[in-house]
Design an enzyme around this catalytic site. Structure first.
Site, PDB file in Angstrom:
ATOM      1  N   GLN A  95       1.097  -0.923   0.115  1.00  0.00           N
ATOM      2  CA  GLN A  95      -0.056   0.017   0.265  1.00  0.00           C
ATOM      3  C   GLN A  95       0.754   1.250  -0.336  1.00  0.00           C
ATOM      4  O   GLN A  95       2.240   0.976   0.201  1.00  0.00           O
ATOM      5  CB  GLN A  95      -0.891  -0.267   1.094  1.00  0.00           C
ATOM      6  CG  GLN A  95      -0.110   0.104   2.468  1.00  0.00           C
ATOM      7  CD  GLN A  95      -0.763  -0.282   3.571  1.00  0.00           C
ATOM      8  OE1 GLN A  95      -2.483  -1.036   3.823  1.00  0.00           O
ATOM      9  NE2 GLN A  95      -0.028  -1.078   4.526  1.00  0.00           N
ATOM     10  N   GLU A 170       2.124  -7.444  11.580  1.00  0.00           N
ATOM     11  CA  GLU A 170       1.585  -6.579  11.458  1.00  0.00           C
ATOM     12  C   GLU A 170       1.850  -6.182   9.778  1.00  0.00           C
ATOM     13  O   GLU A 170       3.616  -7.081  10.056  1.00  0.00           O
ATOM     14  CB  GLU A 170       2.393  -5.266  11.355  1.00  0.00           C
ATOM     15  CG  GLU A 170       2.639  -4.153  10.641  1.00  0.00           C
ATOM     16  CD  GLU A 170       1.579  -3.581  10.262  1.00  0.00           C
ATOM     17  OE1 GLU A 170       0.623  -3.359   9.427  1.00  0.00           O
ATOM     18  OE2 GLU A 170       0.669  -3.354  11.003  1.00  0.00           O
ATOM     19  N   ASP A 201       1.489 -12.151   7.608  1.00  0.00           N
ATOM     20  CA  ASP A 201      -0.063 -12.070   7.199  1.00  0.00           C
ATOM     21  C   ASP A 201      -0.701 -12.469   8.633  1.00  0.00           C
ATOM     22  O   ASP A 201      -0.513 -13.213   8.840  1.00  0.00           O
ATOM     23  CB  ASP A 201      -0.175 -12.809   6.107  1.00  0.00           C
ATOM     24  CG  ASP A 201      -1.652 -12.590   5.702  1.00  0.00           C
ATOM     25  OD1 ASP A 201      -2.744 -13.507   5.836  1.00  0.00           O
ATOM     26  OD2 ASP A 201      -1.800 -12.202   4.458  1.00  0.00           O
ATOM     27  N   GLY A 202      -1.794 -11.332   8.939  1.00  0.00           N
ATOM     28  CA  GLY A 202      -2.912 -11.953   9.792  1.00  0.00           C
ATOM     29  C   GLY A 202      -3.362 -12.695  10.094  1.00  0.00           C
ATOM     30  O   GLY A 202      -3.481 -13.765  10.641  1.00  0.00           O
ATOM     31  N   ASP A 220      -7.067  -4.560  14.698  1.00  0.00           N
ATOM     32  CA  ASP A 220      -7.014  -3.360  14.068  1.00  0.00           C
ATOM     33  C   ASP A 220      -6.159  -3.158  13.128  1.00  0.00           C
ATOM     34  O   ASP A 220      -5.424  -2.937  12.161  1.00  0.00           O
ATOM     35  CB  ASP A 220      -6.371  -3.173  15.337  1.00  0.00           C
ATOM     36  CG  ASP A 220      -5.551  -1.507  15.319  1.00  0.00           C
ATOM     37  OD1 ASP A 220      -6.366  -0.676  14.663  1.00  0.00           O
ATOM     38  OD2 ASP A 220      -4.538  -1.047  15.343  1.00  0.00           O
ATOM     39  N   TYR A 289     -12.298  10.539  11.370  1.00  0.00           N
ATOM     40  CA  TYR A 289     -12.720   8.800  10.460  1.00  0.00           C
ATOM     41  C   TYR A 289     -14.035   9.636  10.061  1.00  0.00           C
ATOM     42  O   TYR A 289     -14.749  10.582  10.180  1.00  0.00           O
ATOM     43  CB  TYR A 289     -13.414   8.084  11.541  1.00  0.00           C
ATOM     44  CG  TYR A 289     -12.362   6.849  12.148  1.00  0.00           C
ATOM     45  CD1 TYR A 289     -10.536   7.364  11.339  1.00  0.00           C
ATOM     46  CD2 TYR A 289     -11.967   6.419  13.399  1.00  0.00           C
ATOM     47  CE1 TYR A 289      -9.543   6.613  11.514  1.00  0.00           C
ATOM     48  CE2 TYR A 289     -10.854   5.290  13.288  1.00  0.00           C
ATOM     49  CZ  TYR A 289      -9.294   5.192  12.787  1.00  0.00           C
ATOM     50  OH  TYR A 289      -8.290   5.296  13.341  1.00  0.00           O
TER      51      TYR A 289
END
Length: 353
Positions: A95, A170, A201-202, A220, A289
């Protein structure tokens, strides 16, 4: 036009003197999601609209030196912050990552152009995503954090002296690098002997985790697009349930009731099929947000009954069961914990249907 940051979802920072022009992914002509914002071209100090009307070129609607957030998840609207200084801009394997100093909220982290956290305005999100679940179970010991590579979530979790082990997974090492450089007081907690930081990778980590190991799992994550998409799907929730002990809890961010009820309803449907203890939706206010609010899913596995709406392990000063050397809480308290589950009528009827 001089652009110092243009992200894949259309958010842009303009330098002083830069003017959005037709054809650029800055939101003035066409977003990547295919939605127009009603402007077509700019000539002689005016912006021509599709309906034939004009906005004056000196209108306060458009200003240089501002970050503006556009996304397919909230088409037809945007959120802007005045930029004091661009601190970091880079593209990881997953990203676009950017950090800037804002005029009102301190440092601001964005991923793919979407605001993830603000230094002086993000504490409601992190305090609630940690203390809603951990305040609902006695003596949490083993906790997993998916995401959270900047370290704000870990910071809050270390308030609990009963914690023996914290795993953080993370996916993006650039996020961790940004933390180490710009938030050293947060990154220092990665060196706590109770903490294991995993870059990976979570979803895969949870799937491979030991069964019935964790007391709590906190997801999160960013929004359900890009690298975080899998964290909102049923297979991920099934893996989470397997990794939790009986009566274990999970908390994951769950979007805004004002924009994303269709997403929320799908998340709730997935959770109700997986978690046999309880499934709850809570929400809170976060100024930076979209719509100013964010939601949370709070679920428990079958086992000892968990009453999320009445904290058994509160940490606010009036009922402190937890002693900490950290700074006082800024947002969370037992009353806000209980109030977070009180929903507006329209949201309650849709969620309960």
């Amino acid at each position: 036009m001089e652009v110092i940051s243009t992200n894949t979802n259309g958010s842009t920072i303009f330098k002083s003197g830069a003017i959005p022009m037709n054809g650029h992914h800055n939101g003035t002509s066409k977003h990547q999601n295919g939605h127009k914002n009603g402007t077509s071209e700019q000539q002689n100090g005016t912006i021509s609209l599709d309906n034939g009307n004009e906005l004056l070129g000196n209108s306060n609607c458009i200003k240089p030196g501002w970050f503006s957030e556009f996304s397919a998840l909230w088409p037809g609207e945007a959120f802007s912050l005045k930029v004091e200084k661009l601190l970091f801009q880079g593209k990881s394997d997953y990203q676009d990552v950017m950090l800037f100093e804002s005029a009102t909220y301190g440092k601001v982290l964005t991923l793919d152009g979407a605001i993830q956290h603000t230094e002086n305005g993000g504490f409601p999100y992190t305090e609630m995503i940690v203390h809603l679940p951990l305040g609902s179970i006695p003596n949490p010991k083993k906790v997993l954090i998916i995401g959270g590579g900047i370290g704000f979530t870990l910071f809050e979790m270390l308030r609990y002296p009963t914690i023996e082990k914290i795993d953080i997974v993370e996916i993006d090492d650039v996020v961790v690098d940004v933390s180490r450089k710009f938030f050293p007081y947060l990154a220092a907690n990665f060196n706590d002997p109770r903490v294991t930081l995993v870059l990976g990778d979570g979803a895969a980590f949870v799937k491979a985790a030991q069964a019935e190991y964790y007391d709590a799992i906190i997801v999160d994550s960013s929004d359900p697009i890009g690298p975080a998409k899998d964290l909102f799907e049923r297979p991920f929730f099934e893996a989470v349930a397997k990794a939790l002990r009986p009566g274990g809890v999970v908390c994951t961010q769950a979007e805004s009731i004002w924009l994303h009820m269709h997403i929320i309803k799908q998340i709730i449907a997935n959770c109700r099929q997986v978690f046999k203890g309880s499934v709850n939706y809570a929400w809170t206010t976060v100024p930076t947000y979209p719509t100013g609010v964010i939601g949370y899913m709070l679920c428990s596995t079958e086992g000892p009954e968990i009453d999320f709406k009445n904290p058994v392990n509160p940490i606010d000063k009036e009922t402190a069961q937890v002693k900490s050397k950290l700074a006082p809480l800024k947002f969370y308290n037992s009353d806000i914990h209980k109030a977070a589950f009180i929903l507006p009528s329209f949201a309650r009827s849709m969620i309960e249907s």
